[in-house]
Every structure is written in C-alpha cells, then in structure tokens.
Design a protein around this motif. Sequence first.
Motif, PDB file in Angstrom:
ATOM      1  N   SER A 116       0.832  -1.190   0.000  1.00 48.32           N
ATOM      2  CA  SER A 116       0.000   0.000   0.000  1.00 48.32           C
ATOM      3  C   SER A 116       0.874   1.250   0.000  1.00 48.32           C
ATOM      4  CB  SER A 116      -0.913   0.015   1.227  1.00 48.32           C
ATOM      5  OG  SER A 116      -0.152   0.221   2.408  1.00 48.32           O
ATOM      6  N   TYR A 117       0.263   2.371  -0.314  1.00 46.15           N
ATOM      7  CA  TYR A 117       0.991   3.647  -0.303  1.00 46.15           C
ATOM      8  C   TYR A 117       1.587   3.912   1.077  1.00 46.15           C
ATOM      9  CZ  TYR A 117       1.894   8.659  -0.468  1.00 46.15           C
ATOM     10  OH  TYR A 117       2.493   9.893  -0.378  1.00 46.15           O
ATOM     11  N   ASP A 118       0.771   3.767   2.110  1.00 51.35           N
ATOM     12  CA  ASP A 118       1.255   4.036   3.473  1.00 51.35           C
ATOM     13  C   ASP A 118       2.404   3.101   3.855  1.00 51.35           C
ATOM     14  OD1 ASP A 118      -0.566   6.078   3.788  1.00 51.35           O
ATOM     15  OD2 ASP A 118      -2.036   4.845   4.850  1.00 51.35           O
ATOM     16  N   ASN A 119       2.281   1.833   3.497  1.00 49.57           N
ATOM     17  CA  ASN A 119       3.344   0.885   3.827  1.00 49.57           C
ATOM     18  C   ASN A 119       4.613   1.137   3.023  1.00 49.57           C
ATOM     19  OD1 ASN A 119       2.035  -0.484   5.859  1.00 49.57           O
ATOM     20  ND2 ASN A 119       1.301  -2.138   4.552  1.00 49.57           N
ATOM     21  N   LEU A 120       4.478   1.631   1.790  1.00 47.67           N
ATOM     22  CA  LEU A 120       5.666   1.940   1.000  1.00 47.67           C
ATOM     23  C   LEU A 120       6.410   3.130   1.600  1.00 47.67           C
ATOM     24  CD1 LEU A 120       7.425   1.305  -1.437  1.00 47.67           C
ATOM     25  CD2 LEU A 120       5.951   2.774  -2.822  1.00 47.67           C
ATOM     26  N   ILE A 121       5.674   4.140   2.031  1.00 49.87           N
ATOM     27  CA  ILE A 121       6.309   5.288   2.686  1.00 49.87           C
ATOM     28  C   ILE A 121       7.001   4.828   3.973  1.00 49.87           C
ATOM     29  CG2 ILE A 121       5.902   7.540   3.757  1.00 49.87           C
ATOM     30  CD1 ILE A 121       5.636   7.418   0.649  1.00 49.87           C
ATOM     31  N   ALA A 122       6.345   3.926   4.716  1.00 55.75           N
ATOM     32  CA  ALA A 122       6.956   3.375   5.930  1.00 55.75           C
ATOM     33  C   ALA A 122       8.219   2.591   5.586  1.00 55.75           C
ATOM     34  CB  ALA A 122       5.956   2.485   6.667  1.00 55.75           C
ATOM     35  N   LEU A 123       8.183   1.846   4.490  1.00 56.01           N
ATOM     36  CA  LEU A 123       9.345   1.065   4.052  1.00 56.01           C
ATOM     37  C   LEU A 123      10.521   1.989   3.736  1.00 56.01           C
ATOM     38  CD1 LEU A 123      10.495  -1.740   3.253  1.00 56.01           C
ATOM     39  CD2 LEU A 123       9.566  -1.344   0.955  1.00 56.01           C
ATOM     40  N   TYR A 124      10.247   3.096   3.042  1.00 56.38           N
ATOM     41  CA  TYR A 124      11.299   4.060   2.734  1.00 56.38           C
ATOM     42  C   TYR A 124      11.970   4.556   4.020  1.00 56.38           C
ATOM     43  CZ  TYR A 124       9.422   4.598  -2.055  1.00 56.38           C
ATOM     44  OH  TYR A 124       9.002   4.404  -3.344  1.00 56.38           O
ATOM     45  N   GLY A 125      11.152   4.818   5.042  1.00 56.83           N
ATOM     46  CA  GLY A 125      11.684   5.337   6.292  1.00 56.83           C
ATOM     47  C   GLY A 125      12.496   4.306   7.064  1.00 56.83           C
ATOM     48  N   GLN A 126      12.046   3.064   7.034  1.00 53.58           N
ATOM     49  CA  GLN A 126      12.710   2.014   7.811  1.00 53.58           C
ATOM     50  C   GLN A 126      13.939   1.441   7.108  1.00 53.58           C
ATOM     51  OE1 GLN A 126       9.890  -0.869   9.731  1.00 53.58           O
ATOM     52  NE2 GLN A 126       8.325   0.435   8.814  1.00 53.58           N
ATOM     53  N   ALA A 127      13.943   1.490   5.788  1.00 54.17           N
ATOM     54  CA  ALA A 127      15.073   0.931   5.023  1.00 54.17           C
ATOM     55  C   ALA A 127      15.281   1.795   3.774  1.00 54.17           C
ATOM     56  CB  ALA A 127      14.803  -0.517   4.637  1.00 54.17           C
ATOM     57  N   PRO A 128      16.100   2.856   3.891  1.00 54.89           N
ATOM     58  CA  PRO A 128      16.291   3.793   2.772  1.00 54.89           C
ATOM     59  C   PRO A 128      16.746   3.146   1.468  1.00 54.89           C
ATOM     60  CG  PRO A 128      17.187   4.698   4.802  1.00 54.89           C
ATOM     61  CD  PRO A 128      16.807   3.278   5.103  1.00 54.89           C
ATOM     62  N   LYS A 129      17.306   1.947   1.550  1.00 58.46           N
ATOM     63  CA  LYS A 129      17.725   1.237   0.336  1.00 58.46           C
ATOM     64  C   LYS A 129      16.561   1.095  -0.648  1.00 58.46           C
ATOM     65  CE  LYS A 129      20.531  -2.186   0.903  1.00 58.46           C
ATOM     66  NZ  LYS A 129      21.038  -3.501   1.360  1.00 58.46           N
ATOM     67  N   PHE A 130      15.329   0.956  -0.117  1.00 58.23           N
ATOM     68  CA  PHE A 130      14.171   0.757  -0.994  1.00 58.23           C
ATOM     69  C   PHE A 130      13.803   2.035  -1.746  1.00 58.23           C
ATOM     70  CE2 PHE A 130      13.785  -2.920   1.787  1.00 58.23           C
ATOM     71  CZ  PHE A 130      13.531  -3.914   0.860  1.00 58.23           C
ATOM     72  N   GLN A 131      14.227   3.201  -1.235  1.00 62.05           N
ATOM     73  CA  GLN A 131      14.038   4.423  -2.021  1.00 62.05           C
ATOM     74  C   GLN A 131      14.830   4.333  -3.315  1.00 62.05           C
ATOM     75  OE1 GLN A 131      14.216   8.265  -0.074  1.00 62.05           O
ATOM     76  NE2 GLN A 131      13.980   7.329   1.937  1.00 62.05           N
ATOM     77  N   ARG A 132      16.046   3.800  -3.237  1.00 57.03           N
ATOM     78  CA  ARG A 132      16.876   3.633  -4.437  1.00 57.03           C
ATOM     79  C   ARG A 132      16.256   2.601  -5.370  1.00 57.03           C
ATOM     80  NH1 ARG A 132      22.436   2.021  -1.903  1.00 57.03           N
ATOM     81  NH2 ARG A 132      23.028   1.778  -4.093  1.00 57.03           N
ATOM     82  N   ILE A 133      15.777   1.497  -4.801  1.00 62.61           N
ATOM     83  CA  ILE A 133      15.183   0.438  -5.618  1.00 62.61           C
ATOM     84  C   ILE A 133      13.960   0.957  -6.369  1.00 62.61           C
ATOM     85  CG2 ILE A 133      13.906  -1.739  -5.516  1.00 62.61           C
ATOM     86  CD1 ILE A 133      15.855  -2.633  -3.308  1.00 62.61           C
ATOM     87  N   PHE A 134      13.067   1.637  -5.653  1.00 61.46           N
ATOM     88  CA  PHE A 134      11.840   2.104  -6.300  1.00 61.46           C
ATOM     89  C   PHE A 134      12.100   3.279  -7.230  1.00 61.46           C
ATOM     90  CE2 PHE A 134       9.728  -0.814  -3.564  1.00 61.46           C
ATOM     91  CZ  PHE A 134       8.541  -1.098  -4.213  1.00 61.46           C
ATOM     92  N   ARG A 135      13.151   4.041  -6.971  1.00 64.62           N
ATOM     93  CA  ARG A 135      13.512   5.090  -7.923  1.00 64.62           C
ATOM     94  C   ARG A 135      13.890   4.470  -9.257  1.00 64.62           C
ATOM     95  NH1 ARG A 135      18.825   7.757  -6.602  1.00 64.62           N
ATOM     96  NH2 ARG A 135      19.574   6.190  -8.067  1.00 64.62           N
TER      97      ARG A 135
END
Length: 201
Positions: A116-135
Amino acid sequence: MNEEELLQTQVQPLIDYFQQLLPLNKSEKQLVVNLFKPRLYRKRQYVLQDTDLCNQFNFVVRGCLKMYKIDGKGNMHIIQFASENWWISDIGSFYGRTPSELNIDAFEDTMVLQISYDNLIALYGQAPKFQRIFRVLIENSFISLQKRLLQNISSTAEERYEAFLETYTLLNNRLPQTLVASFLGITPEFLSRLRKKRINA
C-alpha cells in the motif's frame, strides 16, 4: 509449514527480484515479508477501476494483468501488460493521491504481491535502500512509457508489432489477437496480416 514460513515462501520471488537490484540484509528481507501482501485476482477481476484511488503497487508473481483506458466510444486502449516479475500500478494516482483514469484487471488468474501507499512510505523510512530500488523502478517505467509514446507517433504498425514481440516475448502466445491489436492501436484484421507477413518473410 507455519503461517510465517508460508508467507516467506509466497514473498520469496519478490525478495529474489530485489536481490538482483541490490543485496538485502536479513532485516530488509523481513520488511518485505511484513509489508507486501499476497493477493489472488481471478480472471476478469478488477485490480483498479477508473475514478478510484490507486492504493497498491503490484508485483506479478504469476498470471497477467492489463492496464487500459476506455474512451467515450467504449473503445479499449491498452497502456501496459504485466506478467511474471513485472510491476504495474497507476503511478500518477498512486503517488499523486488523485483518482485514477485507468483500469487494471486480470487477463488470467493472477497472483500479485501488493504494498500500500502508506506501507511503501513506511518502508522508505525504515530501510532507505528501498528508495533507491523504487527510484530505479519508476525511472524504468518512465523510460518504457516514453519509448512507447515515441513508437506510437513515429513508428509503423509493423515496427510497433516487432517492439511488442521483443518486450512481451512470454505473452505473445497467451494474449488474444484483440488485446494485442488494442495495445498496438490497430484492428485485429490488420494484426492478422502483419502476423502472416512475418511468418512468410
């Protein structure tokens, strides 16, 4: 197999996908297990309907989804297909938090892993590596759509068909002619002629 082990097995294809982009540590893998939820869509079932808010980013484990727009005359214009190891979402609606103008439904019985959108934002906060992956995922999606737009305005139908076969190699024999024609913006009859010409070449 307990519930946690079953969930781990269901999510493993996505963990394997992420591992090809960036290695994940144990806690990052656990976040994937915790935040991505498996869901089965039956053939013809909607994943998203126009005017709804797109709340899920979808990773296809098995099956096939299509994203499309219905125009005022009732004609279907297919934007994208997504089969195994593909992502599909109305990115504008998902990130912009605005109603979608698109539909996504299952062409086959399809298993997806959703966040979900909320869980993806939470994922970005808990593991910044996923910001790079989703970018990277969003950049690849943008590049793909840009290529498709350029093909639609500057390529012949035959060139668009060749590009379709290259992009959707695994889907060519799974999709009916009407859907492929809709994706290419041509009639099924003209697609049939293209196929015959290619076979006889």
